[in-house]
Design an enzyme around this catalytic site. Sequence first.
Site, PDB file in Angstrom:
ATOM      1  N   CYS A   2      40.646 -37.466 -41.513  1.00 53.89           N
ATOM      2  CA  CYS A   2      40.289 -36.670 -40.346  1.00 53.89           C
ATOM      3  C   CYS A   2      41.539 -36.296 -39.558  1.00 53.89           C
ATOM      4  O   CYS A   2      42.603 -36.867 -39.749  1.00 53.89           O
ATOM      5  CB  CYS A   2      39.377 -37.477 -39.442  1.00 53.89           C
ATOM      6  N   ARG A  27      44.066 -30.476 -44.534  1.00 54.73           N
ATOM      7  CA  ARG A  27      43.684 -31.814 -44.967  1.00 54.73           C
ATOM      8  C   ARG A  27      42.200 -31.906 -45.346  1.00 54.73           C
ATOM      9  O   ARG A  27      41.759 -32.913 -45.867  1.00 54.73           O
ATOM     10  CB  ARG A  27      43.978 -32.814 -43.844  1.00 54.73           C
ATOM     11  N   TRP A  74      36.360 -35.822 -41.702  1.00 54.38           N
ATOM     12  CA  TRP A  74      36.097 -35.893 -43.151  1.00 54.38           C
ATOM     13  C   TRP A  74      35.183 -37.097 -43.279  1.00 54.38           C
ATOM     14  O   TRP A  74      35.591 -38.229 -43.030  1.00 54.38           O
ATOM     15  CB  TRP A  74      37.434 -36.073 -43.860  1.00 54.38           C
ATOM     16  N   ASN A  98      40.080 -41.843 -36.406  1.00 56.03           N
ATOM     17  CA  ASN A  98      40.340 -41.765 -37.857  1.00 56.03           C
ATOM     18  C   ASN A  98      40.386 -43.183 -38.384  1.00 56.03           C
ATOM     19  O   ASN A  98      40.917 -44.070 -37.715  1.00 56.03           O
ATOM     20  CB  ASN A  98      41.709 -41.132 -38.145  1.00 56.03           C
ATOM     21  N   GLY A  99      39.915 -43.382 -39.595  1.00 54.16           N
ATOM     22  CA  GLY A  99      39.997 -44.719 -40.188  1.00 54.16           C
ATOM     23  C   GLY A  99      38.618 -45.294 -40.422  1.00 54.16           C
ATOM     24  O   GLY A  99      37.614 -44.579 -40.413  1.00 54.16           O
ATOM     25  N   GLU A 480      45.121 -39.989 -69.696  1.00 54.10           N
ATOM     26  CA  GLU A 480      45.359 -39.456 -68.349  1.00 54.10           C
ATOM     27  C   GLU A 480      46.805 -38.964 -68.205  1.00 54.10           C
ATOM     28  O   GLU A 480      47.051 -37.915 -67.603  1.00 54.10           O
ATOM     29  CB  GLU A 480      45.020 -40.547 -67.313  1.00 54.10           C
ATOM     30  N   LYS A 484      47.718 -35.153 -67.228  1.00 52.74           N
ATOM     31  CA  LYS A 484      48.533 -34.800 -66.059  1.00 52.74           C
ATOM     32  C   LYS A 484      49.686 -33.901 -66.462  1.00 52.74           C
ATOM     33  O   LYS A 484      49.968 -32.903 -65.805  1.00 52.74           O
ATOM     34  CB  LYS A 484      49.135 -36.048 -65.381  1.00 52.74           C
ATOM     35  N   GLU A 487      48.454 -30.395 -67.380  1.00 47.50           N
ATOM     36  CA  GLU A 487      47.941 -29.632 -66.250  1.00 47.50           C
ATOM     37  C   GLU A 487      49.036 -28.972 -65.439  1.00 47.50           C
ATOM     38  O   GLU A 487      48.912 -27.828 -65.049  1.00 47.50           O
ATOM     39  CB  GLU A 487      47.200 -30.581 -65.279  1.00 47.50           C
ATOM     40  N   HIS A 503      46.957 -42.819 -88.235  1.00 46.12           N
ATOM     41  CA  HIS A 503      45.892 -42.062 -88.903  1.00 46.12           C
ATOM     42  C   HIS A 503      46.052 -40.554 -88.688  1.00 46.12           C
ATOM     43  O   HIS A 503      45.107 -39.802 -88.885  1.00 46.12           O
ATOM     44  CB  HIS A 503      44.526 -42.521 -88.386  1.00 46.12           C
ATOM     45  N   LYS A 602      40.281 -26.893 -58.127  1.00 43.00           N
ATOM     46  CA  LYS A 602      40.100 -28.272 -57.653  1.00 43.00           C
ATOM     47  C   LYS A 602      38.691 -28.758 -57.939  1.00 43.00           C
ATOM     48  O   LYS A 602      38.467 -29.924 -58.210  1.00 43.00           O
ATOM     49  CB  LYS A 602      40.412 -28.338 -56.159  1.00 43.00           C
TER      50      LYS A 602
HETATM   51  C1  AGP Z   1      42.267 -33.796 -62.778  1.00 43.76           C
HETATM   52  O1  AGP Z   1      43.622 -33.761 -62.556  1.00 43.76           O
HETATM   53  C2  AGP Z   1      41.641 -32.487 -62.998  1.00 43.76           C
HETATM   54  N1  AGP Z   1      41.947 -31.559 -61.999  1.00 43.76           N
HETATM   55  C3  AGP Z   1      40.222 -32.475 -63.538  1.00 43.76           C
HETATM   56  O2  AGP Z   1      40.268 -33.025 -64.821  1.00 43.76           O
HETATM   57  C4  AGP Z   1      39.133 -33.205 -62.725  1.00 43.76           C
HETATM   58  O3  AGP Z   1      39.329 -34.584 -62.780  1.00 43.76           O
HETATM   59  C5  AGP Z   1      37.752 -32.827 -63.290  1.00 43.76           C
HETATM   60  O4  AGP Z   1      37.552 -31.452 -63.148  1.00 43.76           O
HETATM   61  C6  AGP Z   1      36.639 -33.587 -62.644  1.00 43.76           C
HETATM   62  O5  AGP Z   1      36.566 -33.344 -61.279  1.00 43.76           O
HETATM   63  P1  AGP Z   1      35.706 -34.234 -60.312  1.00 43.76           P
HETATM   64  O6  AGP Z   1      36.312 -35.589 -60.288  1.00 43.76           O
HETATM   65  O7  AGP Z   1      35.795 -33.538 -58.979  1.00 43.76           O
HETATM   66  O8  AGP Z   1      34.318 -34.263 -60.861  1.00 43.76           O
END
Ligand code: AGP
Length: 607
Positions: A2, A27, A74, A98-99, A480, A484, A487, A503, A602
Amino acid sequence: MCGIVGYVGPRESVPILIEGLRKLEYRGYDSAGVAVHEKGETRVVRCQGKLANLEKQLTVTKLTGSVGIGHTRWATHGRPSETNAHPHRVGGVSVVHNGIIENHMILRQRLMATGRKFSSETDTEIVAHLVDAELKAGVKDLGDAVRNALKQVEGAYALVVLSDSHPDRLVCAKVASPMVLGVGEGENFVASDIPAILSHTRNMIFLEDGQVAELTAQRIAITDLAGRPMSPPVKSVVWNSTQAEKNGFKHFMLKEIHEQPRAVTDTLRGRIELEQHDALLDEVQLDPATIKKIIIVACGTSNHAGMVGKFMIEQLARIPVECDLASEFRYRDPIVGPGDLVIAVSQSGETADTLAAVKEAKAKGARILSIANVVDSSIPRASDGALYTHAGPEIGVASTKAFTTQLIALALIALHLGRKNGKLSKEAAKQFIDELLQLPIKMKEVADQAAPLQVLARRYGNARDFLFLGRGINHPIALEGALKLKEISYIHAEGYSAGEMKHGPIALIDEHMPVVVIAPKGPGYEKVMSNLTEVKAREGKIIAIATRGDQEIGSIADEVILIPECASVLSPLLTVVPLQLLSYYVADFKGTDVDQPRNLAKSVTVE
Ligand code: AGP
């Protein structure tokens, strides 16, 4: 998180508060409000949604006055709504906060037993009640009333109090949430973040934990919680507004990587029961006796969190767990029904595939629990219960702190199920909790290793492909790490179980292929070492993530990044951090748009 802005001085406060809140919009928030002293009384205007709604409302309900507080919320406790929006007003006392107030349930019950009534679902309203109770009990000084109230409060807060009884001042306090005072000439400011007040003054006091500040137009007086005077220094801030938004970091992603120790602490806050060595998850009511199996559904990074969660739950509670990509789940006519618990993991709570999987499972009679970062988003709303991570808004498209807080939520579920079904002894649970509580410090230690990762990024940043290897609970971390890197740096990367390398992917290895190996001490370590000799024999370049004190790994790996020792079941929370940093620094080295990589959103709300 927040946003807070407060002003006391000769000018009209509302435009200053709105301008400050606007600077904090980046934010993320879901409601907003202001409270202003006006002729002996404080008036509050709040609304759900964006600041534009609040401004519209303020054209109808006009507030004038030169002492005021503003807030963007938030949601963490209680839905995003006008009634849950701040400021909260009780008697003559208005509060923005906030918190998280950790002992909010006990305090609420205690206050209700004295006849007090609550009008919101928030933990913040408690503070307004406590301060009001102090004033009503005869405490004359607002600073004293706030100090007395805060002595009863456990948790994290940055808060500002405005009282009809003291119309010339604001009282602010903080523990574990940021708060900055702006020192003006004949006027003073307070905010949760520098950008909110940077256009008015560059002279700032950064309040320390346990400090309480009283601001009038002419002076700022600071004490500790016992009322002893303190004099923290006034510092001159040289950042421009963009630097200030990112707290001095070059990108939001980097800021969010470094926020992880705090985010993890916030997700754990109030959820550990030290006497019974259990997790307090009242919000989701889990009973292992009614669970035949667990199915975790999620996408992308959240799916990787789910895969780690499978290891945690199976290890601690011995309940079988399946992991499903949400995008596949409903198309394969899944075997799911009454007696199954489906856990949907989603940072945004809006991912269309995950929502569709939830609906499918619900229609077939399963119970749904969601883990989400955005309160009251679609997936939690479609679920029977929701466990919220308290990561705060994540702005970088590449998920970092949302991921590690999802792991914490899953660890708490595993702990709770294991304690409830008796598969986890008190001693083992105690040890697990000790390890959990040490994580934030250890994560900070790892995140502070920027320099060696920057070097690696320059050394390997021109590679065409990367391979990431891990075993067991660190196999999802290999996935992961690869995700990363893909992406944000647009380098092709694959994550593999180290045992699977022979394999197929071994055919790719030559002197041009960096191979990132997650090899903390623990089960599977020896196996990973033997996989490494296979990489070495083909001249692949090995970057190892290993445990401090490992004497062996240096003889085979070209580069070693060390992490502190920790329980294997929690090691993903440490091993993922250097991978996030490596991706970040490679992307930065290549000059890509780190926070908004091409083709990605996002929140993926289409199937
Ligand atoms: C993660 O870096 C990505 N942007 C993407 O894989 C994300 O995790 C995925 O779209 C799922 O999103 P969510 O956690 O909002 O459901």
